[in-house]
Design an enzyme around this catalytic site. Structure first.
Site, PDB file in Angstrom:
ATOM      1  CB  THR A   1      -0.965  -0.007   1.200  1.00 34.58           C
ATOM      2  OG1 THR A   1      -0.232  -0.265   2.407  1.00 34.58           O
ATOM      3  CG2 THR A   1      -2.032  -1.068   1.032  1.00 34.58           C
TER       4      THR A   1
ATOM      5  CB  THR B   1       2.794  -5.524  12.956  1.00 32.22           C
ATOM      6  OG1 THR B   1       2.229  -4.321  12.496  1.00 32.22           O
ATOM      7  CG2 THR B   1       4.141  -5.728  12.313  1.00 32.22           C
TER       8      THR B   1
END
Length: 407
Positions: A153, A190
Site C-alpha cells: 500500500t 503486525t
C-alpha cells in the site's frame, strides 16, 4: 542455514500469482495469490485489536479449527474492516472462487486485505481476480516477487526473503513476504506476512514456533503507535522437503526455529525501515536488564516515543528524550545504573554514564546519527536480560501521507 534468492515460492510446491483487479485504483496490481500443490498445516498470529477485520476472523477460524490450508488470497486498497456481514460474504465469495477454479475446498482458503477501513470490497472484481490468478499460478521466483509487490500500500519497497536449512539430513526451505509501512504497533504480530515452508512439522509445534518467534521479531517493531485491525501472519508447511515429520522439540525443531527467526526478524526490520515517510531505521538495544520483559518494555518505549523518533530524524543527540521514554515505560530501574550510547556504522559515542551526563563531541554525534540506521544502546547494569526493538524516524512526510490516505 543460508539465505537464498527469492521469497515464498522458493519453497517446494508453492506457487504465486498477481493481477490488477481494480479493487480501489485502476491499472494497479492489487491482488495476489499463494498456493501450495498439497494441503498444508498452518499457524497464525492475529491482531489484538478488538476491532478485527472480516478477513482476520475468517483466517482465525481456519487456523484454530485445525483445518488444512492450501491457498491465500490477498488484496490491497480496501481493508474489509468494519464492513459487517457484507465483509464476511466477500471473504466467502473469494474462497469459493478459489474452490471453483482450483478445486480447493473453500474452507482451506485464507484471505487477507489491507487498505482503507470502512469500505466494502467489490466482490465481482475479487472473484474475477481469483479466476485470472488461478490461470497464472507459477512457482518461479519472479512470480513470488510480483505477488510481494501486489500487496503493497504505502510501502516504498517490497519485502521478501528465503532461506535453506537442514532438518534430519534433508535440505528444506522457508520463504516469506510481508507488507507494512504505517499503522504498525504490534501486540501479536503486525501488518500482513505470509510464510511458506516445505518442512514437515506437526501443527502444534508450528504454532509454538511461530508464536515465540513473532514475539521477538514482529512484536518488537513500531512505526506510529497504531495497532491495525488487519494484522495477520500466516505460515503454511506442506511437508514436500521429505523430512521425517518434526513432532517433538529437539535439533530439527531448533533448526526450523532458527530459520523462522531469521526470516521474521529480517522482514520485521525491513518494515520498520520502510515506515511511512521514514528516512532511517531506528534501533534500540537494551542489555543487562533485570528481566526480558523489562528489556522489551524499555526498548519498545524508546523506539515508540515520538520525541525520540523526531530526534533521530533531526540527528539530535538529545539523550534526555530516550531516558524519559524509558522512565515512563512501566519498567522499574535506577537511572544511576544506566549507560546510554549512540551507535551506527559511523562510530559509537557514550552520552550518559550512570546518572551523569557526559560532555561529548557534538560533531561526532551528528556524524553517527546521519547514518541510515542508528542504534540507541542502553546498558542497565541490573541483570543479564536483553532485547532489541526497531522503529523509524518521524518525518514531515508521515503527516502528509496520512492526512491524505483515503484519496
Amino acid at each position: 542455514m543460508k539465505e537464498i534468492q527469492g521469497g515464498i515460492t522458493s519453497a517446494k510446491g508453492f506457487k504465486a500469482a498477481s493481477c490488477a483487479a481494480g479493487i480501489k485504483y485502476q491499472g494497479r496490481t492489487d491482488m495476489a495469490m499463494v498456493y501450495s500443490e498439497v494441503p498444508c498445516v498452518s499457524a497464525g498470529t492475529f491482531t489484538s485489536n478488538v476491532v478485527k477485520a472480516a478477513c482476520v476472523q475468517w483466517d482465525m477460524n481456519i487456523v484454530k479449527a485445525n483445518k488444512p490450508m492450501q491457498a491465500v488470497v490477498i488484496n490491497s486498497g480496501i481493508a474489509n474492516a468494519c464492513t459487517g456481514q457484507e465483509g464476511f460474504d466477500a471473504c466467502e465469495a473469494t474462497a469459493k472462487g478459489v474452490e471453483k477454479t482450483l478445486g480447493v475446498s473453500f474452507d482451506s482458503v485464507a484471505v487477507a486485505s489491507t487498505g482503507v477501513i470502512g469500505m466494502q470490497l467489490p466482490v465481482d472484481k475479487l472473484v474475477a481476480g481469483v479466476e485470472a490468478m488461478a490461470l497464472a499460478l507459477d512457482g518461479s521466483i519472479e512470480a513470488g516477487t510480483a505477488a510481494s509487490k501486489a500487496i503493497m500500500t504505502t510501502d516504498t519497497v517490497n519485502k521478501e526473503i528465503a532461506v535453506e536449512f537442514t532438518v534430519g539430513g534433508v535440505t528444506a526451505t522457508l520463504g516469506g513476504m510481508s507488507k507494512g509501512s504505517g499503522m504498525i504497533h504490534p501486540n501479536m504480530c503486525t501488518m500482513l506476512a505470509f510464510l511458506g515452508t516445505d518442512v514437515a512439522i506437526e501443527k502444534s509445534l508450528l504454532q509454538k514456533a511461530v508464536s515465540e518467534v513473532v514475539a521477538d521479531s514482529f512484536n518488537m517493531i513500531t512505526v506510529d503507535g497504531d495497532t491495525s485491525t488487519n494484522d495477520t501472519l500466516l505460515c503454511m508447511a506442506n511437508g514436500l522437503a521429505g523430512n521425517k515429520t518434526i513432532d517433538s522439540e529437539g535439533a530439527d525443531y531448533e533448526s526450523f526455529k532458527e530459520a523462522l527467526t531469521f526470516v521474521c526478524t529480517n522482514l520485521a526490520k525491513r518494515m520498520a525501515a520502510d515506515g511511512e515517510g521514514a528516512s532511517k531505521l531506528f534501533e534500540a538495544k537494551v542489555v543487562n536488564a533485570k528481566s526480558v520483559a523489562d528489556a522489551k518494555t524499555l526498548s519498545r518505549a524508546i523506539v515508540g516515543s515520538n520525541l525520540s523518533k523526531a530526534a533521530i530524524f533531526g540527528c539530535d543527540a538529545n539523550f534526555g528524550r530516550f531516558l524519559c521514554a524509558m522512565g515512563y515505560s512501566g519498567a522499574d530501574f535506577d537511572q544511576n545504573d544506566v549507560e546510554l550510547f549512540f551507535k551506527s556504522v559511523n562510530g559509537e559515542l557514550k552520552v550518559f554514564d550512570k546518572g551523569t551526563p557526559i560532555v561529548f563531541d557534538e560533531d561526532k554525534a551528528l556524524e553517527i546519527m546521519k547514518a541510515d540506521a542508528v542504534t540507541v544502546y542502553v546498558d542497565m547494569h541490573e541483570g543479564d536480560a536483553e532485547a532489541t526493538a526497531w522503529g523509524c524516524d518521524l518525518t514531515y512526510d508521515y503527516v502528509k501521507i496520512n492526512a491524505d490516505y483515503r484519496s
